[in-house]
Design a protein around this motif. Sequence first.
Motif, PDB file in Angstrom:
ATOM      1  N   VAL A   1       0.824  -1.214   0.000  1.00  0.00           N
ATOM      2  CA  VAL A   1       0.000   0.000   0.000  1.00  0.00           C
ATOM      3  C   VAL A   1       0.858   1.263   0.000  1.00  0.00           C
ATOM      4  O   VAL A   1       0.315   2.366   0.011  1.00  0.00           O
ATOM      5  N   PHE A   2       2.179   1.122  -0.032  1.00  0.00           N
ATOM      6  CA  PHE A   2       3.049   2.305   0.013  1.00  0.00           C
ATOM      7  C   PHE A   2       3.693   2.624  -1.336  1.00  0.00           C
ATOM      8  O   PHE A   2       4.513   3.536  -1.438  1.00  0.00           O
ATOM      9  N   ALA A   3       3.313   1.882  -2.375  1.00  0.00           N
ATOM     10  CA  ALA A   3       3.874   2.137  -3.708  1.00  0.00           C
ATOM     11  C   ALA A   3       2.960   1.543  -4.764  1.00  0.00           C
ATOM     12  O   ALA A   3       2.195   0.614  -4.497  1.00  0.00           O
ATOM     13  N   ASP A   4       3.042   2.090  -5.979  1.00  0.00           N
ATOM     14  CA  ASP A   4       2.413   1.493  -7.147  1.00  0.00           C
ATOM     15  C   ASP A   4       3.508   0.941  -8.056  1.00  0.00           C
ATOM     16  O   ASP A   4       4.670   1.345  -7.969  1.00  0.00           O
ATOM     17  N   VAL A   5       3.122   0.030  -8.940  1.00  0.00           N
ATOM     18  CA  VAL A   5       4.092  -0.637  -9.812  1.00  0.00           C
ATOM     19  C   VAL A   5       3.670  -0.467 -11.266  1.00  0.00           C
ATOM     20  O   VAL A   5       2.509  -0.706 -11.614  1.00  0.00           O
ATOM     21  N   LYS A   6       4.604  -0.055 -12.102  1.00  0.00           N
ATOM     22  CA  LYS A   6       4.400  -0.027 -13.543  1.00  0.00           C
ATOM     23  C   LYS A   6       5.345  -1.013 -14.210  1.00  0.00           C
ATOM     24  O   LYS A   6       6.503  -1.171 -13.790  1.00  0.00           O
ATOM     25  N   ILE A   7       4.851  -1.671 -15.244  1.00  0.00           N
ATOM     26  CA  ILE A   7       5.684  -2.521 -16.092  1.00  0.00           C
ATOM     27  C   ILE A   7       5.484  -2.069 -17.535  1.00  0.00           C
ATOM     28  O   ILE A   7       4.350  -2.024 -18.023  1.00  0.00           O
TER      29      ILE A   7
ATOM     30  N   LEU B   1      -4.961 -20.133 -23.607  1.00  0.00           N
ATOM     31  CA  LEU B   1      -4.903 -19.369 -22.357  1.00  0.00           C
ATOM     32  C   LEU B   1      -3.571 -18.644 -22.161  1.00  0.00           C
ATOM     33  O   LEU B   1      -3.450 -17.806 -21.262  1.00  0.00           O
ATOM     34  N   GLN B   2      -2.590 -18.962 -22.957  1.00  0.00           N
ATOM     35  CA  GLN B   2      -1.244 -18.430 -22.728  1.00  0.00           C
ATOM     36  C   GLN B   2      -1.209 -16.903 -22.869  1.00  0.00           C
ATOM     37  O   GLN B   2      -1.833 -16.333 -23.753  1.00  0.00           O
ATOM     38  N   VAL B   3      -0.475 -16.269 -21.967  1.00  0.00           N
ATOM     39  CA  VAL B   3      -0.182 -14.834 -22.039  1.00  0.00           C
ATOM     40  C   VAL B   3       1.324 -14.713 -22.251  1.00  0.00           C
ATOM     41  O   VAL B   3       2.104 -15.079 -21.373  1.00  0.00           O
ATOM     42  N   PRO B   4       1.758 -14.234 -23.411  1.00  0.00           N
ATOM     43  CA  PRO B   4       3.192 -14.229 -23.706  1.00  0.00           C
ATOM     44  C   PRO B   4       3.951 -13.225 -22.843  1.00  0.00           C
ATOM     45  O   PRO B   4       3.446 -12.150 -22.516  1.00  0.00           O
ATOM     46  N   LEU B   5       5.153 -13.602 -22.498  1.00  0.00           N
ATOM     47  CA  LEU B   5       6.032 -12.700 -21.753  1.00  0.00           C
ATOM     48  C   LEU B   5       6.669 -11.692 -22.705  1.00  0.00           C
ATOM     49  O   LEU B   5       7.168 -12.073 -23.774  1.00  0.00           O
ATOM     50  N   PRO B   6       6.664 -10.400 -22.353  1.00  0.00           N
ATOM     51  CA  PRO B   6       7.412  -9.427 -23.171  1.00  0.00           C
ATOM     52  C   PRO B   6       8.894  -9.772 -23.212  1.00  0.00           C
ATOM     53  O   PRO B   6       9.416 -10.483 -22.337  1.00  0.00           O
ATOM     54  N   GLU B   7       9.583  -9.273 -24.207  1.00  0.00           N
ATOM     55  CA  GLU B   7      11.012  -9.535 -24.336  1.00  0.00           C
ATOM     56  C   GLU B   7      11.839  -8.681 -23.382  1.00  0.00           C
ATOM     57  O   GLU B   7      12.967  -9.048 -23.047  1.00  0.00           O
TER      58      GLU B   7
END
Length: 264
Positions: A121-127, A209-215
Amino acid sequence: MKVYISADIEGITGTTAWSETELNAPDYQFFQKQMTKEVEAAIEGAIRGGATEILLKDAHDSARNLDISNLPVNCKIIRGWTYDPMCMVAGLDKSFDRAIFIGYHSKGGSARNPLAHTLCVFADVKINGEYASEFLINTYAAALHGVPVSFVSGDVGLTEEIQSINDHILTFATKEGIGNATISVSPQLTIKETKRLVEDSMKVPREDLQVPLPERFVVEIIYRDHTRAYRNSFYPNATFKPHNTVEFVTDNFYEVLRILQFLT
């Protein structure tokens, strides 16, 4: 067929205030029971759909929330925290056919659930420039082992996010957030639909169902407190950016999980 289930509470039917999610708080008992019922419904649906072995992770706060007295004999549970980077999906590996997430919630920075957050609750995360949810982080973690996610329950904001990522993943919306309030469905409806939809999700082909991982992963952890951000910017290969942000760049998602384990 081995199935992995990760269970949180902020997306469980009815939860609206933090006091309803905290072990031993006065408002907690009903929602602990509801969390258990929704997880039991998912287990029943998975077994109906062909699961022969289930590993369950209690993945909220203390990780000691679920009443385990009625777990079937082919289900094991991880209680407490292992403190390895897999975190909310600890113990998941390539031997599992698919994963199920129960009681998940909207990402930190979202207005779709009064309990929205990502890992802390003390930070947000961006990817890669987008606010990241625990669903996305744990789906990528599962993808490291080639394991897809087949069903997720949680708030409307989360289910809409999931449909935009992969509409083959089945979802059930337990509630919708409005400001500091929620509009929830009947707890009994959630139990009924969770059983049905989890069973249906077991029939969806894994490849759909697969969600590919970014490079490549550009991770930004945006803190409320600039002193915490400055201190954590000394994590190896991390950098401090203005407005309380620690940035970390890698092509290995396990390293993303590692920094999140230490800095959130």
